[in-house]
Motif scaffolding. Structure first.
Motif, mmCIF file in Angstrom:
data_model
loop_
_atom_site.group_PDB
_atom_site.id
_atom_site.type_symbol
_atom_site.label_atom_id
_atom_site.label_comp_id
_atom_site.label_asym_id
_atom_site.label_seq_id
_atom_site.Cartn_x
_atom_site.Cartn_y
_atom_site.Cartn_z
ATOM 1 N N ALA A 42 26.947 43.701 65.514
ATOM 2 C CA ALA A 42 25.557 44.067 65.775
ATOM 3 C C ALA A 42 25.305 45.461 65.197
ATOM 4 O O ALA A 42 26.070 46.392 65.452
ATOM 5 C CB ALA A 42 25.283 44.060 67.280
ATOM 6 N N GLY A 43 24.278 45.575 64.376
ATOM 7 C CA GLY A 43 23.981 46.845 63.741
ATOM 8 C C GLY A 43 24.806 47.127 62.502
ATOM 9 O O GLY A 43 24.748 48.232 61.953
ATOM 10 N N GLY A 44 25.587 46.127 62.052
ATOM 11 C CA GLY A 44 26.391 46.295 60.848
ATOM 12 C C GLY A 44 25.516 46.495 59.614
ATOM 13 O O GLY A 44 24.385 46.006 59.553
ATOM 14 N N ARG A 45 26.048 47.194 58.614
ATOM 15 C CA ARG A 45 25.253 47.550 57.439
ATOM 16 C C ARG A 45 25.648 46.777 56.189
ATOM 17 O O ARG A 45 25.056 46.978 55.130
ATOM 18 C CB ARG A 45 25.374 49.053 57.176
ATOM 19 C CG ARG A 45 24.936 49.917 58.361
ATOM 20 C CD ARG A 45 24.850 51.367 57.947
ATOM 21 N NE ARG A 45 23.846 51.557 56.907
ATOM 22 C CZ ARG A 45 23.878 52.519 55.987
ATOM 23 N NH1 ARG A 45 24.900 53.368 55.960
ATOM 24 N NH2 ARG A 45 22.923 52.623 55.084
ATOM 25 N N ARG A 46 26.636 45.903 56.287
ATOM 26 C CA ARG A 46 27.085 45.191 55.086
ATOM 27 C C ARG A 46 26.374 43.858 54.886
ATOM 28 O O ARG A 46 26.084 43.464 53.762
ATOM 29 C CB ARG A 46 28.598 44.948 55.153
ATOM 30 C CG ARG A 46 29.411 46.232 55.261
ATOM 31 C CD ARG A 46 30.897 45.953 55.136
ATOM 32 N NE ARG A 46 31.681 47.165 55.331
ATOM 33 C CZ ARG A 46 32.979 47.251 55.116
ATOM 34 N NH1 ARG A 46 33.651 46.190 54.693
ATOM 35 N NH2 ARG A 46 33.618 48.387 55.319
ATOM 36 N N LEU A 47 26.128 43.158 55.979
ATOM 37 C CA LEU A 47 25.536 41.829 55.920
ATOM 38 C C LEU A 47 24.536 41.653 57.060
ATOM 39 O O LEU A 47 24.651 42.331 58.090
ATOM 40 C CB LEU A 47 26.620 40.751 56.050
ATOM 41 C CG LEU A 47 27.615 40.606 54.900
ATOM 42 C CD1 LEU A 47 28.832 39.814 55.360
ATOM 43 C CD2 LEU A 47 26.956 39.942 53.696
ATOM 44 N N PRO A 48 23.563 40.741 56.907
ATOM 45 C CA PRO A 48 22.677 40.435 58.036
ATOM 46 C C PRO A 48 23.485 39.857 59.195
ATOM 47 O O PRO A 48 24.587 39.328 59.002
ATOM 48 C CB PRO A 48 21.724 39.380 57.444
ATOM 49 C CG PRO A 48 21.815 39.548 55.965
ATOM 50 C CD PRO A 48 23.210 39.994 55.680
ATOM 51 N N TYR A 49 22.935 39.937 60.389
ATOM 52 C CA TYR A 49 23.597 39.371 61.564
ATOM 53 C C TYR A 49 23.107 37.937 61.746
ATOM 54 O O TYR A 49 21.910 37.681 61.784
ATOM 55 C CB TYR A 49 23.293 40.198 62.809
ATOM 56 C CG TYR A 49 24.133 39.814 64.005
ATOM 57 C CD1 TYR A 49 25.366 40.425 64.224
ATOM 58 C CD2 TYR A 49 23.699 38.839 64.898
ATOM 59 C CE1 TYR A 49 26.154 40.076 65.319
ATOM 60 C CE2 TYR A 49 24.484 38.480 65.985
ATOM 61 C CZ TYR A 49 25.705 39.098 66.190
ATOM 62 O OH TYR A 49 26.477 38.743 67.256
ATOM 63 N N TYR A 50 24.033 36.998 61.851
ATOM 64 C CA TYR A 50 23.675 35.584 61.987
ATOM 65 C C TYR A 50 23.868 35.148 63.434
ATOM 66 O O TYR A 50 24.958 35.290 63.997
ATOM 67 C CB TYR A 50 24.545 34.725 61.074
ATOM 68 C CG TYR A 50 24.590 35.206 59.636
ATOM 69 C CD1 TYR A 50 23.415 35.323 58.881
ATOM 70 C CD2 TYR A 50 25.794 35.546 59.025
ATOM 71 C CE1 TYR A 50 23.454 35.763 57.562
ATOM 72 C CE2 TYR A 50 25.839 35.980 57.710
ATOM 73 C CZ TYR A 50 24.669 36.100 56.991
ATOM 74 O OH TYR A 50 24.707 36.536 55.689
ATOM 75 N N SER A 51 22.828 34.572 64.012
ATOM 76 C CA SER A 51 22.898 34.149 65.415
ATOM 77 C C SER A 51 23.365 32.708 65.566
ATOM 78 O O SER A 51 23.897 32.331 66.606
ATOM 79 C CB SER A 51 21.533 34.324 66.089
ATOM 80 O OG SER A 51 20.539 33.605 65.377
ATOM 81 N N ASN A 52 23.169 31.889 64.533
ATOM 82 C CA ASN A 52 23.632 30.503 64.563
ATOM 83 C C ASN A 52 23.705 29.974 63.127
ATOM 84 O O ASN A 52 23.302 30.654 62.180
ATOM 85 C CB ASN A 52 22.720 29.616 65.428
ATOM 86 C CG ASN A 52 21.280 29.638 64.956
ATOM 87 O OD1 ASN A 52 20.968 29.217 63.848
ATOM 88 N ND2 ASN A 52 20.396 30.152 65.812
ATOM 89 N N VAL A 53 24.201 28.773 62.961
ATOM 90 C CA VAL A 53 24.453 28.226 61.623
ATOM 91 C C VAL A 53 23.154 28.021 60.846
ATOM 92 O O VAL A 53 23.051 28.403 59.670
ATOM 93 C CB VAL A 53 25.235 26.902 61.721
ATOM 94 C CG1 VAL A 53 25.392 26.273 60.335
ATOM 95 C CG2 VAL A 53 26.604 27.137 62.350
ATOM 96 N N LEU A 54 22.146 27.415 61.472
ATOM 97 C CA LEU A 54 20.893 27.149 60.764
ATOM 98 C C LEU A 54 20.209 28.446 60.353
ATOM 99 O O LEU A 54 19.689 28.561 59.230
ATOM 100 C CB LEU A 54 19.962 26.306 61.646
ATOM 101 C CG LEU A 54 20.375 24.846 61.864
ATOM 102 C CD1 LEU A 54 19.393 24.149 62.800
ATOM 103 C CD2 LEU A 54 20.444 24.104 60.529
#
Length: 309
Positions: A42-54
Motif C-alpha cells: 500500500a502506497g508503493g511507488r513502483r506499480l499500481p496497487y491491485y485489489s483483485n484479479v479483474l
C-alpha cells in the motif's frame, strides 16, 4: 531395447517441453498478476496497487496496454519449456533407474513405489531449480517493471526513475554488472523448498485415500472385501491433496518474489532484502494473510492444468 528406451526418454522430454510452452503462453497474464501481488505494498511507488484479479487486468491494460500483460513472457516461455522438459526427462530416467536398482535388492530391503516416486521427483526438481533459477529471476524482474509511457499513474515513479530493462539479455548484463552474478540466484532458498510441493501433494493424496478406505470399511459386511474408492472419493482426495500442498508451500513463492525484485528503483528502496526480513515484514504488515498474496490468480492459473506451481 536401448533404442526403444531412448525413444521413450525423448518422448518424455518433448511432452514436458510442449506442456510447459502451452501453459505459459496461455496463462502468463495470471502469472504476472500473481507476481505483482506478491510484492505490492500500500502506497508503493513502483506499480499500481491491485485489489483483485479483474481490477488488475483493467488497470494493466489501461496503464500499460494489452502488451503489459505479457511483460516477461520471453524468459517465462524459455524457462518453463526447458524446465518441464528437463524435469520430465530427469524424473522418468531416475524413476526407471531406481526401479531397476530395487529389483536387484532383497524384497524386504526395497523402497516402496511411493518412496521411489518421491526420491525421483525431489532429485529432479532440485536439479532443475538449481539450473534454471536465474531465468526465473529475470522473468520476475521483467514482470515487475511498469511499462507505462510518460508519468504514469499519480504517485508512482516517473519514467525517468524507473530505469527499466529494455530486454531480458540487457537485464542479465545489468544484473551481473550492477549486483554481481550471485544476484541471479536471489530467492534460491524458497525455490528449493518449493520442490517439496509434489511430495506433500502425493503424501496427502495417499493419506486421504487411506481415510476414505477406512470410512468404506465400516460400511461393508464383516468378511467382505475392502470396498473400492468411488470416483467422487478419488476426486476429493486429489483436490484435497492439491489444496493441502498449496497451503503448505505457497508462502515460499511470495518470499521468493520479494527477494527477486530489484532492491533499488529510482528513489524507491526495498528494506527487507533477506528471507528472514521478508518473513518478518509480511507478518508484521498483514499477519498470515500476507503469506498468501496473489493466491487467487495462482489458483486460476493452476486449476486448468494441474501442473506444478
Amino acid at each position: 531395447t536401448s533404442s526403444a528406451g531412448q525413444s521413450q526418454d525423448w518422448s518424455h522430454l518433448l511432452s514436458g517441453a510442449g506442456a510447459g510452452f502451452l501453459t505459459t503462453v496461455l496463462l502468463h497474464p495470471l502469472d504476472l498478476i500473481k507476481t505483482r501481488m506478491h510484492v505490492q505494498e500500500a502506497g508503493g511507488r513502483r506499480l499500481p496497487y491491485y485489489s483483485n484479479v479483474l481490477q488488475a487486468f483493467r488497470v494493466i491494460v489501461r496503464v500499460e496496454g494489452a502488451r503489459g500483460l505479457y511483460q516477461g513472457v520471453g524468459p517465462n516461455i524459455f524457462g518453463s519449456t526447458v524446465s518441464w522438459a528437463l524435469y520430465m526427462f530427469g524424473y522418468n530416467q531416475l524413476k526407471a533407474d531406481l526401479t531397476r536398482m530395487q529389483e536387484a535388492r532383497p524384497a524386504d530391503a526395497r523402497l516402496s513405489p511411493s518412496a521411489v516416486y518421491i526420491v525421483a521427483a525431489t532429485a529432479s526438481g532440485t536439479a532443475v531449480s538449481l539450473v534454471m533459477h536465474p531465468v526465473f529471476t529475470i522473468k520476475t524482474r521483467m514482470q515487475l517493471q511498469l511499462a507505462a509511457r510518460g508519468k504514469g499513474p499519480r504517485g508512482l515513479l516517473p519514467e525517468a526513475q524507473r530505469d527499466n530493462y529494455s530486454s531480458s539479455l540487457v537485464a542479465v548484463r545489468r544484473i551481473v554488472a550492477e549486483e554481481g552474478v550471485a544476484s541471479l540466484y536471489r530467492g534460491i532458498g524458497p525455490s528449493l523448498l518449493l520442490v517439496s510441493h509434489g511430495s506433500v501433494q502425493f503424501l496427502s493424496y495417499e493419506h486421504l485415500k487411506q481415510a476414505f478406505r477406512g470410512l468404506n470399511a465400516g460400511r461393508v459386511p464383516a468378511g467382505a472385501a475392502e470396498a473400492d474408492l468411488s470416483a467422487p472419493q478419488l476426486t476429493a482426495a486429489a483436490t484435497g491433496s492439491k489444496v493441502v500442498a498449496t497451503l503448505v508451500t505457497y508462502p515460499y513463492q511470495v518470499v521468493r518474489s520479494i527477494l527477486q525484485q530489484r532492491a533499488v528503483v529510482g528513489s524507491d528502496v526495498v528494506q527487507h532484502a533477506t528471507a528472514s526480513g521478508a518473513v518478518r515484514h509480511l507478518w508484521s504488515s498483514e499477519r498470515l494473510r500476507g503469506f498468501y498474496r496473489g493466491l487467487v490468480p495462482h489458483i486460476l492459473r493452476a486449476a486448468p492444468t494441474g501442473v506444478r506451481p
